[in-house]
Scaffold this active site. Structure first.
Site, mmCIF file in Angstrom:
data_model
loop_
_atom_site.group_PDB
_atom_site.id
_atom_site.type_symbol
_atom_site.label_atom_id
_atom_site.label_comp_id
_atom_site.label_asym_id
_atom_site.label_seq_id
_atom_site.Cartn_x
_atom_site.Cartn_y
_atom_site.Cartn_z
ATOM 1 N N LYS A 111 -2.598 -2.125 -3.023
ATOM 2 C CA LYS A 111 -3.632 -1.259 -2.458
ATOM 3 C C LYS A 111 -3.250 0.198 -2.729
ATOM 4 C CE LYS A 111 -6.051 -0.208 1.869
ATOM 5 N NZ LYS A 111 -6.680 -0.768 3.051
ATOM 6 N N GLU A 161 0.833 -1.224 0.000
ATOM 7 C CA GLU A 161 0.000 0.000 0.000
ATOM 8 C C GLU A 161 0.863 1.268 0.000
ATOM 9 O OE1 GLU A 161 -2.679 0.388 3.359
ATOM 10 O OE2 GLU A 161 -3.682 2.132 2.498
HETATM 11 C C1 5MM Z 1 -8.276 1.491 8.828
HETATM 12 O O1 5MM Z 1 -7.209 2.416 8.786
HETATM 13 C C2 5MM Z 1 -5.930 1.846 8.524
HETATM 14 C C3 5MM Z 1 -4.986 2.031 9.640
HETATM 15 O O2 5MM Z 1 -4.590 3.324 9.839
HETATM 16 P P1 5MM Z 1 -3.526 3.693 11.017
HETATM 17 O O3 5MM Z 1 -2.342 2.783 10.895
HETATM 18 O O4 5MM Z 1 -3.204 5.113 10.684
HETATM 19 O O5 5MM Z 1 -4.213 3.552 12.311
HETATM 20 C C4 5MM Z 1 -5.423 2.363 7.175
HETATM 21 O O6 5MM Z 1 -4.119 1.950 6.885
HETATM 22 C C5 5MM Z 1 -6.335 1.808 6.127
HETATM 23 O O7 5MM Z 1 -6.187 0.419 6.056
HETATM 24 C C6 5MM Z 1 -6.108 2.383 4.733
HETATM 25 O O8 5MM Z 1 -5.629 3.696 4.757
HETATM 26 C C7 5MM Z 1 -7.435 2.377 4.030
HETATM 27 O O9 5MM Z 1 -8.385 3.023 4.827
HETATM 28 P P2 5MM Z 1 -9.261 4.199 4.195
HETATM 29 O O10 5MM Z 1 -10.001 4.768 5.368
HETATM 30 O O11 5MM Z 1 -8.290 5.149 3.557
HETATM 31 O O12 5MM Z 1 -10.145 3.493 3.185
#
Ligand code: 5MM
Length: 342
Positions: free
Chosen positions: A222, A177
């Site tokens: 991703k 990602e």
């Molecule tokens: C769910 O959020 C994930 C974890 O974030 P932190 O490590 O900052 O706590 C994040 O990595 C998430 O898996 C991705 O960004 C995709 O989430 P979104 O909200 O962007 O769809």
């Protein structure tokens, strides 16, 4: 389920299904809970996630995998069933976020590099034993007038490639990602800039994956979609986002990669669904194109739940609705009418 990396990656990319990103770290889940005035205790985090994973219809029909935070992988539901077991029983693959977060990149003021490689081999063995069959590592790239630097893109791509190789060595499919952020303060963050930077990151990423000997058939990408920055003061149409995103992905992602699962990155629930659907409806694609949303899958469920046991059914209804809409988008069959009808 087969233990071959290719088969796990194919299951994660199954047609009409996508990935639930429920891997909020302790700080992030606290922010989400703050927004509904719920204290972020271990029990509350368990209750909330148990509510999602026990949404039977959504999990069985729309979700191919769930990304967990370490705490959740080892957590048990109220009745003692491991949460990872509930996910596997619904036919979805349990996964784990293994990075240790984005830290300041030395020598820069804004840029970040994701850390967590030290000791990762040992951690992966432990996660595999606990049932995880895929992992996730997220890098963040920030657009400003002067960034990203090549140093930042390269450092993150290299770390992602080393992580991916370690995962595959341990029978775990890596989700790679590299996220070009859409938030931030910058006014010069146009959709054109996002396209150029994302192409640069992905070119660099696949080069590093090649050098690290990562099997493309046993991974999932991703990425972000190509959108203007939230503070740029501009909006792009659904068709423009779809066209630019597909163009960049076709230029950068080999057809050997079985699945691309987008992050939502701060888009509204419906935007994230509409963009995904437009890509699947309008283009001939060599890979499965689906969702791996966190906020865009959970926001409605979180607020419907509000931390109250009597709202669990309402939270599950909200989650199921979003999961179904995104499942339709993953085959290009979503429409505003279906959204309203539901
Ligand atoms: C769910 O959020 C994930 C974890 O974030 P932190 O490590 O900052 O706590 C994040 O990595 C998430 O898996 C991705 O960004 C995709 O989430 P979104 O909200 O962007 O769809």
């Amino acid at each position: 389920m087969s233990e071959r990396l290719e088969d796990i990656a194919a299951a994660m990319s199954a047609r009409g299904k996508g990935i639930l990103a429920a891997d909020e770290s302790t700080g992030t889940i606290k922010k989400r809970f703050d927004s509904i005035n719920v204290e972020s205790t271990e029990d509350n985090r368990r209750d909330y996630r148990e509510m999602l994973f026990r949404s039977d219809e959504a999990m069985k029909e729309c979700i191919s995998g769930v990304i967990l935070f370490e705490e959740t992988l080892f957590q048990k539901a109220k009745d003692g069933t491991p949460l990872a077991q509930i996910i596997a029983d619904a036919g979805a693959v349990p996964g784990i976020k293994v990075d240790k977060g984005a830290q300041a990149l030395a020598g820069t003021e804004i840029e970040k590099v994701t850390e967590g490689l030290d000791g990762l081999r040992e951690r992966l063995k432990k996660y595999h034993e606990a049932g995880a069959r895929f992992a996730k590592w997220r890098a963040v790239i920030t657009i400003t007038d002067n960034t990203p630097s090549h140093n930042c893109i390269h450092a993150n791509a290299h770390a992602l490639a080393r992580y991916a190789a370690l995962c595959q060595e341990n029978g775990i499919v890596p989700i790679v990602e590299p996220e070009v952020l859409m938030d931030g303060e910058h006014s010069q963050h146009s959709i054109e800039r996002c396209e150029i930077v994302t192409e640069w990151c992905l070119k660099e990423q696949f080069q590093e994956l090649y050098y690290a000997g990562v099997s493309l058939e046993g991974m999932v990408l991703k990425p972000n979609m190509i959108v203007p920055g939230q503070k740029s003061g501009t909006k792009a149409s659904v068709d423009e986002v779809a066209e630019r995103t597909v163009r960049v992905l076709k230029r950068c992602v080999p057809a050997a990669v079985p699945g691309i699962a987008f992050l939502s990155g701060g888009q509204s629930d419906e935007e994230a669904t509409a963009h995904l659907s437009a890509m699947n409806a309008g283009y001939d694609l060599p890979w499965a194109l689906t969702f791996s949303y966190g906020r865009a899958l959970q926001a409605a469920a979180l607020s419907a739940w509000g931390g109250k046991p009597e709202n669990v059914a309402a939270g599950q209804r909200a989650f199921t609705h979003r999961a179904k809409m995104n499942s339709l988008a993953a085959t290009g069959e979503w429409s505003k009418d279906k959204e309203k009808a539901a």
